[in-house]
Enzyme design. Structure first.
Site, PDB file in Angstrom:
ATOM      1  N   SER A  26       3.857 -38.898  -6.055  1.00 30.14           N
ATOM      2  CA  SER A  26       4.932 -38.833  -7.038  1.00 30.14           C
ATOM      3  C   SER A  26       4.923 -40.109  -7.855  1.00 30.14           C
ATOM      4  O   SER A  26       4.483 -41.171  -7.377  1.00 30.14           O
ATOM      5  CB  SER A  26       6.279 -38.681  -6.331  1.00 30.14           C
ATOM      6  OG  SER A  26       7.359 -38.864  -7.232  1.00 30.14           O
ATOM      7  N   TYR A  60      11.943 -40.720   0.405  1.00 26.71           N
ATOM      8  CA  TYR A  60      10.948 -39.935  -0.326  1.00 26.71           C
ATOM      9  C   TYR A  60       9.955 -40.860  -1.013  1.00 26.71           C
ATOM     10  O   TYR A  60       8.730 -40.698  -0.886  1.00 26.71           O
ATOM     11  CB  TYR A  60      11.662 -39.056  -1.347  1.00 26.71           C
ATOM     12  CG  TYR A  60      10.774 -38.274  -2.263  1.00 26.71           C
ATOM     13  CD1 TYR A  60      10.272 -37.031  -1.892  1.00 26.71           C
ATOM     14  CD2 TYR A  60      10.437 -38.766  -3.528  1.00 26.71           C
ATOM     15  CE1 TYR A  60       9.465 -36.289  -2.750  1.00 26.71           C
ATOM     16  CE2 TYR A  60       9.638 -38.037  -4.387  1.00 26.71           C
ATOM     17  CZ  TYR A  60       9.151 -36.798  -3.989  1.00 26.71           C
ATOM     18  OH  TYR A  60       8.347 -36.082  -4.841  1.00 26.71           O
TER      19      TYR A  60
END
Length: 302
Positions: free
Chosen positions: A144, A157
């Site tokens: 990401s 995350y």
């Protein structure tokens, strides 16, 4: 890798979102597709849609945090297709949002268990089989843009995604001698159902969470991701990266300046003036000698 015809592609999270987009793009390119997902209803729907396009597909219900289940899935792939995949897509991932100081052990265990350990399980399961097959291959792991910096609300995350960037950088160094490439995909926003990831959270890890999972907040996330990049478009970027053997897949130019600013802060943190330049030079030389020696001996340590 330029020719995808007949190659087996194993895609985690393949029943929806980015994973399903990869199944479509690489299936249309001639790959034989294996989609793995934890949701059987989603697998059934995705399988039907892919077959309607004429794509050869096999589905496997899989919790990627379960190593024994992963080994069984790998055995099943070999039984169906006669060998391990040549393309491994570590695409499945989950997220949960909330102030880091409110996080529980269960929040860490769930997100790390899927996002990081799930990728480790996939590579550890398939890589030895891929190497033993002697065929060319490629591993793509979805990280990401969040992996390049910390976050007040998505800290766990982002930490998992940062680890994946570093891990794939290491595989890109070590795997070329086997004819296997490595890439890391860093999306900013994808049109996907990751907002509903809480639905797949195991009960023993869901009972105690410090993060929000109420319907109003989930709906806010759905609206956010509804404006993300189309999964098929994103998979097209992945395909071109494999063809070019690119390590980094960063198809979000709007995030470039934020990444630049982040790394400039890191560079600015180095001492502007070294009080011991001779000592710094000696340390650098010693480190380079160590790296060269380590590179020569690494292959003999196993």
């Amino acid at each position: 890798m330029k020719d995808f015809n007949g190659k087996v592609a194993f895609i985690t999270g393949g029943a929806s979102g980015a994973g399903f987009g990869q199944a479509q793009v690489f299936g249309r390119a001639g790959c034989r597709i294996v989609i793995a997902d934890i949701r059987q209803d989603a697998l059934d729907d995705a399988t039907s849609r892919l077959r309607a396009e004429g794509i050869e597909v096999h589905s496997v219900r899989l919790d990627i945090s379960d190593r024994a289940a992963y080994a069984a899935a790998a055995d099943e792939v070999e039984a169906v297709f006669g060998g391990p995949p040549q393309l491994l897509f570590n695409t499945a991932g989950v997220n949960s949002f909330g102030p880091l100081e409110n996080a529980t052990y269960e929040d860490f265990d769930w997100i790390f268990g899927v996002n990081l350990n799930g990728v480790i399980n996939g590579i550890q399961t398939f890589l030895p089989r891929m190497i033993a097959s002697g065929r060319d291959g490629h591993i793509v792991t979805t990280s990401s843009m969040g992996g390049f910096a910390g976050s007040a609300t998505a800290a766990i995350y982002n930490a998992t995604k940062a680890a994946l960037i570093n891990l794939m950088e290491s595989y890109a160094i070590t795997l070329p001698k086997y004819g296997i490439g490595a890439s890391v995909l860093c999306p900013a926003s994808i049109r996907s159902n990751i907002a509903d990831a809480q639905d797949t959270r195991p009960a023993h890890l869901a009972a105690n969470s410090g993060f929000r999972s109420d319907e109003a907040f989930i709906e806010l996330q759905r609206r956010l991701y509804s404006g993300g990049m189309d999964p098929v478009e994103l998979a097209g970027h992945v395909k071109r990266a494999i063809e070019n053997n690119d390590l980094y897949i960063l198809p979000y130019p709007e995030t470039k300046e934020a990444v630049r600013a982040h790394f400039e802060k890191i560079l600015d943190a180095f001492a502007a003036r070294d009080s011991d330049p001779e000592g710094a030079q000696q340390r650098a030389q010693a480190f380079e000698e160590y790296r060269a020696e380590a590179a020569k001996t690494a292959g003999s340590t196993k």
